[in-house]
Design an enzyme around this catalytic site. Structure first.
Site, PDB file in Angstrom:
ATOM      1  N   SER A  19       0.797  -1.232   0.000  1.00 56.10           N
ATOM      2  CA  SER A  19       0.000   0.000   0.000  1.00 56.10           C
ATOM      3  C   SER A  19       0.827   1.278   0.000  1.00 56.10           C
ATOM      4  CB  SER A  19      -0.938   0.001   1.194  1.00 56.10           C
ATOM      5  OG  SER A  19      -0.196   0.044   2.391  1.00 56.10           O
ATOM      6  N   LYS A  72     -12.744  -1.818  -0.309  1.00 54.53           N
ATOM      7  CA  LYS A  72     -11.938  -0.924  -1.150  1.00 54.53           C
ATOM      8  C   LYS A  72     -12.576  -0.828  -2.544  1.00 54.53           C
ATOM      9  CE  LYS A  72      -7.725  -1.104   1.558  1.00 54.53           C
ATOM     10  NZ  LYS A  72      -7.257  -2.217   2.387  1.00 54.53           N
ATOM     11  N   HIS A 113      -5.657  -4.488  -2.077  1.00 55.01           N
ATOM     12  CA  HIS A 113      -5.393  -3.286  -2.886  1.00 55.01           C
ATOM     13  C   HIS A 113      -5.311  -3.608  -4.375  1.00 55.01           C
ATOM     14  CE1 HIS A 113      -4.836   0.106  -0.207  1.00 55.01           C
ATOM     15  NE2 HIS A 113      -4.213  -0.680   0.649  1.00 55.01           N
TER      16      HIS A 113
END
Ligand SMILES: *Cc1c(COP(=O)(O)O)cnc(C)c1O
Length: 418
Positions: A205, A264, A233
């Site tokens: 990240s 996300k 991610h």
């Protein structure tokens, strides 16, 4: 209960507060000291308050409207009308909450359908849902491995993986971030154990770099290990159709365990999952503690999740737009002369190296209506302070141009650009 009783509780509560004061004194001194240490180190986290839905443009409680470049809203689905419609309709026909863990009475047809859809999306065999990916990672190791086994973990893995590993009795090995030579060394050492599991984030990240998963899978074959990748991610982001790092390297179906989040790119609400080999998922349903002892996700979240997967498999519009936006932003920033970490994701680290500069730069950008966060030690290594920009399919070219222009202006002002 009568109003009189409520009043009585209120009086009791005040006497309790007063009588516990003495007992609490030592504790309070300790807490105040710790909080002051956090402030003194400049690490105290303040929360900005948003009064609009999450999106490319948001409004803060100060009345300021800013363009948001720090959400994990990669596909712009946090406020997507189709997901909202699916959630509302589930609210009407399945109600609000489940009031139960899955194995007692917390499983609906929607939960089962979402699990199947996630498995099909990643080309795995089965899926188990959790309240969050933090729980998926917290509950994956302990049921699968014992002290006879080994976990080989990337040094920059997410906190939830680190915590999950701590809850498991397996022997621990750590390799330097994305360093397959070091991984091979650790795998050799881990031959002493019965079973071996390699675990890595898909995208890290802070840099936005992608795990060298193809090489990791090759090493796993060579040294008799299985592989787990956390696609939090990368799912929805990486790979031509957003199926994550296994798609990027053309190795779909070749890792045994994938974890991910619905919080996300996948809608941004709440929820996590583990998807992979049938027997692994089956054992997790029997033994994984965050699954067994924590509430089921609400049906409306499952329904929106189903819709999200349908949208992502129906067309590639959002994934394409995200990829175009990322390439556009990164190429313009590079042309201006900014130092950008190599990235294959929607995370763009603009390197400033100096901690104070990173904070000043981010504060000035906010004044210009660009919301980003500056990160510095200990979140990133010493002397590697940066501003992290997160691109989204919600951004239009105008948003990106405004951000680039603000970066240029402040870059000159603060002598980052010549
Ligand atoms: C965000 C993140 C998580 C946590 O996901 P939640 O669903 O918000 O708990 C886990 N792993 C990684 C790599 C993440 O980036």
């Amino acid at each position: 209960m009568s109003i009189r009783n409520h009043a009585q509780y209120f009086i009791d509560f005040r006497t309790i507060l007063e009588t516990t004061k003495d007992m609490y004194k030592n504790f309070k001194t300790h807490l105040d000291k710790t909080l002051q240490e956090i402030r003194d180190a400049g690490l105290y986290k303040n929360e900005r308050i948003i009064v609009s839905p999450q999106g490319a443009e948001i409004e803060l409680d100060t009345g300021q409207k800013v363009i948001n470049f720090c959400a994990n809203n990669y596909l712009g689905l946090s406020n997507n009308p189709e997901l909202i419609k699916a959630a509302k309709s589930a609210l009407d026909d399945h109600g609000y909450g489940m009031s139960s863990v899955r194995f007692i009475c917390g499983t609906t047809d929607l939960h089962k359908e979402l699990e199947k859809k996630i498995a099909r999306f990643f080309r795995t065999e089965d899926t188990i849902l959790y309240a969050a990916c933090f729980d998926a990672n917290g509950g994956v190791f302990e049921p699968l491995l014992t002290e006879e086994d080994a976990i080989i973990s990337d040094s920059l893995n997410h906190a939830s993986i680190i915590d999950g590993v701590r809850l498991c009795k397996a022997q621990r090995y750590r390799y330097a971030n994305a360093d397959t030579d070091d991984l091979e060394k650790q795998l050799k050492l881990a031959q002493a154990q019965r079973l071996r599991l390699i675990v890595t984030d898909g995208v890290f990240s802070m840099d936005g770099n992608v795990a060298p998963l193809k090489k990791i899978v090759e090493l796993a074959d060579k040294y008799d290990a299985i592989v787990m990748v956390d696609e939090s991610h990368s799912a929805g982001v990486v790979g031509e159709t957003g199926r994550g790092v296994t798609e990027l390297y053309n190795i779909m179906g070749q890792v045994e365990i994938i974890t991910g989040t619905l919080g996300k790119a996948f809608g941004g609400a709440i929820g996590g999952f583990t998807t992979g080999k049938r027997e692994i998922i089956e054992l997790l349903r029997q033994r994984s503690r965050p699954y067994l002892f924590s509430n089921s996700i609400p049906p409306l979240v499952a329904a929106a999740g189903i819709k999200m997967i349908e949208m992502m498999t129906g067309t590639n519009t959002l994934q394409d737009k995200l990829h175009r936006n990322s390439e556009y932003f990164i190429s313009r920033m590079t042309n201006l002369g900014f130092d950008i970490k190599p990235t294959k994701s929607a995370i763009c680290a603009v390197m400033l190296y100096d901690a104070r500069l990173s904070q000043e730069f981010a504060a000035r950008l906010l004044e210009e209506g660009i919301y980003v966060i500056g990160f510095y030690y200990p979140v990133v290594p010493k002397g590697e302070a940066r501003i992290r920009v997160q691109l989204s399919a919600a951004h239009e070219i105008e948003h990106l141009d405004k951000a680039v222009e603000a970066f240029r202006k402040i870059g000159k002002e603060l002598n980052v650009l010549k």
